[in-house]
Design a protein around this motif. Structure first.
Motif, PDB file in Angstrom:
ATOM      1  N   GLN A 196       0.816  -1.213   0.000  1.00  0.00           N
ATOM      2  CA  GLN A 196       0.000   0.000   0.000  1.00  0.00           C
ATOM      3  C   GLN A 196       0.852   1.266   0.000  1.00  0.00           C
ATOM      4  O   GLN A 196       0.539   2.227  -0.697  1.00  0.00           O
ATOM      5  N   ARG A 197       1.915   1.269   0.756  1.00  0.00           N
ATOM      6  CA  ARG A 197       2.775   2.456   0.812  1.00  0.00           C
ATOM      7  C   ARG A 197       3.424   2.721  -0.547  1.00  0.00           C
ATOM      8  O   ARG A 197       3.485   3.864  -0.998  1.00  0.00           O
ATOM      9  N   ASP A 198       3.880   1.653  -1.212  1.00  0.00           N
ATOM     10  CA  ASP A 198       4.508   1.820  -2.526  1.00  0.00           C
ATOM     11  C   ASP A 198       3.511   2.337  -3.555  1.00  0.00           C
ATOM     12  O   ASP A 198       3.830   3.209  -4.362  1.00  0.00           O
ATOM     13  N   VAL A 199       2.302   1.786  -3.515  1.00  0.00           N
ATOM     14  CA  VAL A 199       1.267   2.232  -4.446  1.00  0.00           C
ATOM     15  C   VAL A 199       0.908   3.693  -4.168  1.00  0.00           C
ATOM     16  O   VAL A 199       0.700   4.478  -5.095  1.00  0.00           O
ATOM     17  N   ALA A 200       0.857   4.062  -2.898  1.00  0.00           N
ATOM     18  CA  ALA A 200       0.544   5.451  -2.545  1.00  0.00           C
ATOM     19  C   ALA A 200       1.623   6.397  -3.063  1.00  0.00           C
ATOM     20  O   ALA A 200       1.316   7.493  -3.551  1.00  0.00           O
ATOM     21  N   VAL A 201       2.878   5.992  -2.975  1.00  0.00           N
ATOM     22  CA  VAL A 201       3.973   6.834  -3.463  1.00  0.00           C
ATOM     23  C   VAL A 201       3.872   7.021  -4.974  1.00  0.00           C
ATOM     24  O   VAL A 201       3.946   8.144  -5.492  1.00  0.00           O
ATOM     25  N   VAL A 202       3.668   5.924  -5.703  1.00  0.00           N
ATOM     26  CA  VAL A 202       3.576   6.010  -7.166  1.00  0.00           C
ATOM     27  C   VAL A 202       2.356   6.835  -7.572  1.00  0.00           C
ATOM     28  O   VAL A 202       2.434   7.704  -8.448  1.00  0.00           O
ATOM     29  N   GLY A 203       1.230   6.587  -6.940  1.00  0.00           N
ATOM     30  CA  GLY A 203       0.013   7.340  -7.253  1.00  0.00           C
ATOM     31  C   GLY A 203       0.169   8.819  -6.982  1.00  0.00           C
ATOM     32  O   GLY A 203      -0.271   9.662  -7.765  1.00  0.00           O
ATOM     33  N   THR A 204       0.804   9.147  -5.869  1.00  0.00           N
ATOM     34  CA  THR A 204       1.019  10.549  -5.523  1.00  0.00           C
ATOM     35  C   THR A 204       1.951  11.224  -6.525  1.00  0.00           C
ATOM     36  O   THR A 204       1.712  12.368  -6.938  1.00  0.00           O
ATOM     37  N   LEU A 205       3.005  10.522  -6.933  1.00  0.00           N
ATOM     38  CA  LEU A 205       3.926  11.100  -7.921  1.00  0.00           C
ATOM     39  C   LEU A 205       3.227  11.363  -9.252  1.00  0.00           C
ATOM     40  O   LEU A 205       3.404  12.425  -9.863  1.00  0.00           O
ATOM     41  N   ILE A 206       2.433  10.412  -9.709  1.00  0.00           N
ATOM     42  CA  ILE A 206       1.734  10.584 -10.991  1.00  0.00           C
ATOM     43  C   ILE A 206       0.695  11.697 -10.874  1.00  0.00           C
ATOM     44  O   ILE A 206       0.552  12.528 -11.784  1.00  0.00           O
ATOM     45  N   LEU A 207      -0.038  11.721  -9.767  1.00  0.00           N
ATOM     46  CA  LEU A 207      -1.041  12.769  -9.556  1.00  0.00           C
ATOM     47  C   LEU A 207      -0.380  14.145  -9.502  1.00  0.00           C
ATOM     48  O   LEU A 207      -0.865  15.108 -10.111  1.00  0.00           O
ATOM     49  N   THR A 208       0.736  14.250  -8.828  1.00  0.00           N
ATOM     50  CA  THR A 208       1.457  15.520  -8.741  1.00  0.00           C
ATOM     51  C   THR A 208       1.968  15.955 -10.109  1.00  0.00           C
ATOM     52  O   THR A 208       1.912  17.144 -10.458  1.00  0.00           O
ATOM     53  N   LEU A 209       2.440  15.013 -10.892  1.00  0.00           N
ATOM     54  CA  LEU A 209       2.876  15.328 -12.256  1.00  0.00           C
ATOM     55  C   LEU A 209       1.716  15.866 -13.081  1.00  0.00           C
ATOM     56  O   LEU A 209       1.861  16.863 -13.806  1.00  0.00           O
ATOM     57  N   GLY A 210       0.564  15.228 -12.982  1.00  0.00           N
ATOM     58  CA  GLY A 210      -0.613  15.697 -13.716  1.00  0.00           C
ATOM     59  C   GLY A 210      -1.036  17.088 -13.306  1.00  0.00           C
ATOM     60  O   GLY A 210      -1.325  17.946 -14.150  1.00  0.00           O
ATOM     61  N   ILE A 211      -1.075  17.347 -12.003  1.00  0.00           N
ATOM     62  CA  ILE A 211      -1.459  18.672 -11.516  1.00  0.00           C
ATOM     63  C   ILE A 211      -0.418  19.706 -11.948  1.00  0.00           C
ATOM     64  O   ILE A 211      -0.764  20.827 -12.338  1.00  0.00           O
ATOM     65  N   GLY A 212       0.849  19.324 -11.933  1.00  0.00           N
ATOM     66  CA  GLY A 212       1.899  20.233 -12.388  1.00  0.00           C
ATOM     67  C   GLY A 212       1.761  20.579 -13.862  1.00  0.00           C
ATOM     68  O   GLY A 212       1.947  21.729 -14.266  1.00  0.00           O
ATOM     69  N   LEU A 213       1.418  19.591 -14.682  1.00  0.00           N
ATOM     70  CA  LEU A 213       1.214  19.853 -16.111  1.00  0.00           C
ATOM     71  C   LEU A 213       0.020  20.766 -16.336  1.00  0.00           C
ATOM     72  O   LEU A 213       0.055  21.656 -17.197  1.00  0.00           O
ATOM     73  N   LEU A 214      -1.051  20.550 -15.574  1.00  0.00           N
ATOM     74  CA  LEU A 214      -2.213  21.426 -15.703  1.00  0.00           C
ATOM     75  C   LEU A 214      -1.882  22.852 -15.271  1.00  0.00           C
ATOM     76  O   LEU A 214      -2.312  23.827 -15.905  1.00  0.00           O
ATOM     77  N   ALA A 215      -1.109  22.982 -14.200  1.00  0.00           N
ATOM     78  CA  ALA A 215      -0.701  24.317 -13.746  1.00  0.00           C
ATOM     79  C   ALA A 215       0.199  24.983 -14.788  1.00  0.00           C
ATOM     80  O   ALA A 215       0.080  26.184 -15.054  1.00  0.00           O
ATOM     81  N   ALA A 216       1.099  24.212 -15.397  1.00  0.00           N
ATOM     82  CA  ALA A 216       1.977  24.757 -16.440  1.00  0.00           C
ATOM     83  C   ALA A 216       1.167  25.199 -17.654  1.00  0.00           C
ATOM     84  O   ALA A 216       1.466  26.236 -18.260  1.00  0.00           O
ATOM     85  N   ALA A 217       0.151  24.424 -18.004  1.00  0.00           N
ATOM     86  CA  ALA A 217      -0.700  24.812 -19.130  1.00  0.00           C
ATOM     87  C   ALA A 217      -1.444  26.104 -18.823  1.00  0.00           C
ATOM     88  O   ALA A 217      -1.550  26.993 -19.681  1.00  0.00           O
ATOM     89  N   GLY A 218      -1.946  26.236 -17.597  1.00  0.00           N
ATOM     90  CA  GLY A 218      -2.631  27.468 -17.211  1.00  0.00           C
ATOM     91  C   GLY A 218      -1.695  28.662 -17.231  1.00  0.00           C
ATOM     92  O   GLY A 218      -2.047  29.743 -17.722  1.00  0.00           O
ATOM     93  N   ALA A 219      -0.484  28.478 -16.715  1.00  0.00           N
ATOM     94  CA  ALA A 219       0.494  29.566 -16.729  1.00  0.00           C
ATOM     95  C   ALA A 219       0.887  29.922 -18.157  1.00  0.00           C
ATOM     96  O   ALA A 219       1.033  31.105 -18.489  1.00  0.00           O
TER      97      ALA A 219
END
Length: 154
Positions: free
Chosen positions: A112-135
Protein backbone atom coordinates in the motif's frame (compact mmCIF):
# COMPACT_ATOMS: atom_id res chain seq x y z
CA UNK A 1 1.46 -6.40 -5.92
CA UNK A 2 4.94 -5.83 -4.62
CA UNK A 3 7.67 -3.32 -5.15
CA UNK A 4 9.00 -5.29 -8.14
CA UNK A 5 5.67 -5.06 -9.95
CA UNK A 6 5.52 -1.32 -9.40
CA UNK A 7 9.08 -0.96 -10.70
CA UNK A 8 8.15 -2.97 -13.81
CA UNK A 9 5.12 -0.74 -14.44
CA UNK A 10 7.21 2.41 -14.04
CA UNK A 11 9.91 1.11 -16.39
CA UNK A 12 7.27 0.12 -18.96
CA UNK A 13 5.69 3.58 -18.73
CA UNK A 14 9.05 5.28 -19.13
CA UNK A 15 9.94 3.18 -22.17
CA UNK A 16 6.53 3.83 -23.73
CA UNK A 17 6.93 7.57 -23.19
CA UNK A 18 10.42 7.48 -24.74
CA UNK A 19 9.08 5.63 -27.80
CA UNK A 20 6.32 8.21 -28.25
CA UNK A 21 8.75 11.13 -27.97
CA UNK A 22 11.24 9.58 -30.40
CA UNK A 23 8.49 8.71 -32.90
CA UNK A 24 7.10 12.24 -32.76
CA UNK A 25 10.56 13.74 -33.31
CA UNK A 26 11.16 11.38 -36.24
CA UNK A 27 7.90 12.33 -37.96
CA UNK A 28 8.63 16.03 -37.41
CA UNK A 29 12.09 15.59 -38.95
CA UNK A 30 10.64 13.73 -41.95
CA UNK A 31 8.07 16.47 -42.53
CA UNK A 32 10.73 19.21 -42.48
CA UNK A 33 13.04 17.21 -44.73
CA UNK A 34 10.27 16.69 -47.28
CA UNK A 35 9.49 20.43 -47.34
CA UNK A 36 13.17 21.30 -47.81
CA UNK A 37 13.53 18.79 -50.65
CA UNK A 38 10.48 20.25 -52.41
CA UNK A 39 11.89 23.76 -52.11
CA UNK A 40 15.28 22.63 -53.43
CA UNK A 41 13.61 20.86 -56.35
CA UNK A 42 11.67 24.00 -57.28
CA UNK A 43 14.85 26.05 -57.06
CA UNK A 44 16.76 23.57 -59.28
CA UNK A 45 13.99 23.50 -61.92
CA UNK A 46 13.93 27.28 -61.95
CA UNK A 47 17.70 27.46 -62.43
CA UNK A 48 17.44 24.95 -65.31
CA UNK A 49 14.80 27.09 -67.06
CA UNK A 50 16.80 30.27 -66.68
CA UNK A 51 19.60 30.08 -69.17
CA UNK A 52 22.49 32.46 -68.71
CA UNK A 53 23.79 34.54 -65.82
CA UNK A 54 22.03 37.74 -66.83
CA UNK A 55 18.59 36.04 -66.72
CA UNK A 56 19.38 34.56 -63.31
CA UNK A 57 20.56 37.94 -62.03
CA UNK A 58 17.46 39.69 -63.36
CA UNK A 59 15.19 37.10 -61.75
CA UNK A 60 16.98 37.27 -58.41
CA UNK A 61 16.57 41.05 -58.36
CA UNK A 62 12.82 40.73 -58.84
CA UNK A 63 10.45 40.47 -55.88
CA UNK A 64 9.70 36.80 -56.63
CA UNK A 65 13.40 35.95 -56.79
CA UNK A 66 14.13 37.71 -53.52
CA UNK A 67 11.31 35.86 -51.76
CA UNK A 68 12.67 32.57 -53.12
CA UNK A 69 16.14 33.32 -51.82
CA UNK A 70 14.84 34.32 -48.40
CA UNK A 71 13.32 30.90 -47.99
CA UNK A 72 10.57 29.94 -45.63
CA UNK A 73 10.11 32.06 -42.53
CA UNK A 74 11.10 30.34 -39.30
CA UNK A 75 8.30 28.36 -37.73
CA UNK A 76 6.57 29.96 -34.81
CA UNK A 77 5.63 27.65 -31.99
CA UNK A 78 2.02 26.54 -32.16
CA UNK A 79 0.88 28.18 -28.95
CA UNK A 80 -2.55 26.58 -28.74
CA UNK A 81 -1.19 23.16 -29.65
CA UNK A 82 1.47 23.24 -26.96
CA UNK A 83 -0.97 24.41 -24.32
CA UNK A 84 -3.49 21.75 -25.32
CA UNK A 85 -0.80 19.06 -25.21
CA UNK A 86 0.02 20.06 -21.64
CA UNK A 87 -3.66 19.99 -20.71
CA UNK A 88 -4.11 16.54 -22.29
CA UNK A 89 -1.07 15.06 -20.60
CA UNK A 90 -2.04 16.72 -17.32
CA UNK A 91 -5.56 15.31 -17.40
CA UNK A 92 -4.30 11.83 -18.29
CA UNK A 93 -1.67 11.84 -15.54
CA UNK A 94 -4.14 13.19 -13.00
CA UNK A 95 -6.71 10.50 -13.80
CA UNK A 96 -4.05 7.77 -13.74
CA UNK A 97 -2.71 9.08 -10.44
CA UNK A 98 -6.18 9.06 -8.88
CA UNK A 99 -6.75 5.56 -10.25
CA UNK A 100 -3.51 4.30 -8.75
CA UNK A 101 -4.42 5.86 -5.42
CA UNK A 102 -7.77 4.02 -5.50
CA UNK A 103 -5.86 0.79 -6.17
CA UNK A 104 -4.19 1.32 -2.82
CA UNK A 105 -7.24 -0.26 -1.13
CA UNK A 106 -7.06 -3.39 -3.32
CA UNK A 107 -3.41 -4.36 -2.84
CA UNK A 108 -2.05 -6.10 0.22
CA UNK A 109 -0.99 -4.05 3.22
CA UNK A 110 2.72 -4.41 2.44
CA UNK A 111 2.41 -2.78 -0.98
CA UNK A 112 0.00 0.00 0.00
CA UNK A 113 2.78 2.46 0.81
CA UNK A 114 4.51 1.82 -2.53
CA UNK A 115 1.27 2.23 -4.45
CA UNK A 116 0.54 5.45 -2.55
CA UNK A 117 3.97 6.83 -3.46
CA UNK A 118 3.58 6.01 -7.17
CA UNK A 119 0.01 7.34 -7.25
CA UNK A 120 1.02 10.55 -5.52
CA UNK A 121 3.93 11.10 -7.92
CA UNK A 122 1.73 10.58 -10.99
CA UNK A 123 -1.04 12.77 -9.56
CA UNK A 124 1.46 15.52 -8.74
CA UNK A 125 2.88 15.33 -12.26
CA UNK A 126 -0.61 15.70 -13.72
CA UNK A 127 -1.46 18.67 -11.52
CA UNK A 128 1.90 20.23 -12.39
CA UNK A 129 1.21 19.85 -16.11
CA UNK A 130 -2.21 21.43 -15.70
CA UNK A 131 -0.70 24.32 -13.75
CA UNK A 132 1.98 24.76 -16.44
CA UNK A 133 -0.70 24.81 -19.13
CA UNK A 134 -2.63 27.47 -17.21
CA UNK A 135 0.49 29.57 -16.73
CA UNK A 136 1.39 29.19 -20.42
CA UNK A 137 -2.09 30.30 -21.42
CA UNK A 138 -1.99 33.37 -19.20
CA UNK A 139 1.52 34.29 -20.28
CA UNK A 140 0.73 33.77 -23.97
CA UNK A 141 -2.41 35.87 -23.63
CA UNK A 142 -0.47 38.63 -21.85
CA UNK A 143 2.27 38.64 -24.51
CA UNK A 144 -0.28 38.57 -27.33
CA UNK A 145 0.91 35.25 -28.74
CA UNK A 146 -2.55 33.72 -28.94
CA UNK A 147 -3.85 36.04 -31.66
CA UNK A 148 -0.56 36.29 -33.56
CA UNK A 149 0.23 39.81 -32.34
CA UNK A 150 2.90 41.00 -29.97
CA UNK A 151 2.34 43.44 -27.16
CA UNK A 152 3.87 46.28 -29.19
CA UNK A 153 1.21 45.91 -31.88
CA UNK A 154 -1.74 46.14 -29.46
Amino acid sequence: MGTEAIAIIMVFGTVALAVVIITRALFDHLRRTKAERAQAEIFNKLMDKLGNGTEVLAYLQSEAGQSLMRGAPPEKPATFGRILNSVQYGVVCTVIGIGVLFLQNIVDKYAQRDVAVVGTLILTLGIGLLAAAGASYLLSKTLGLLNGKTNEQN
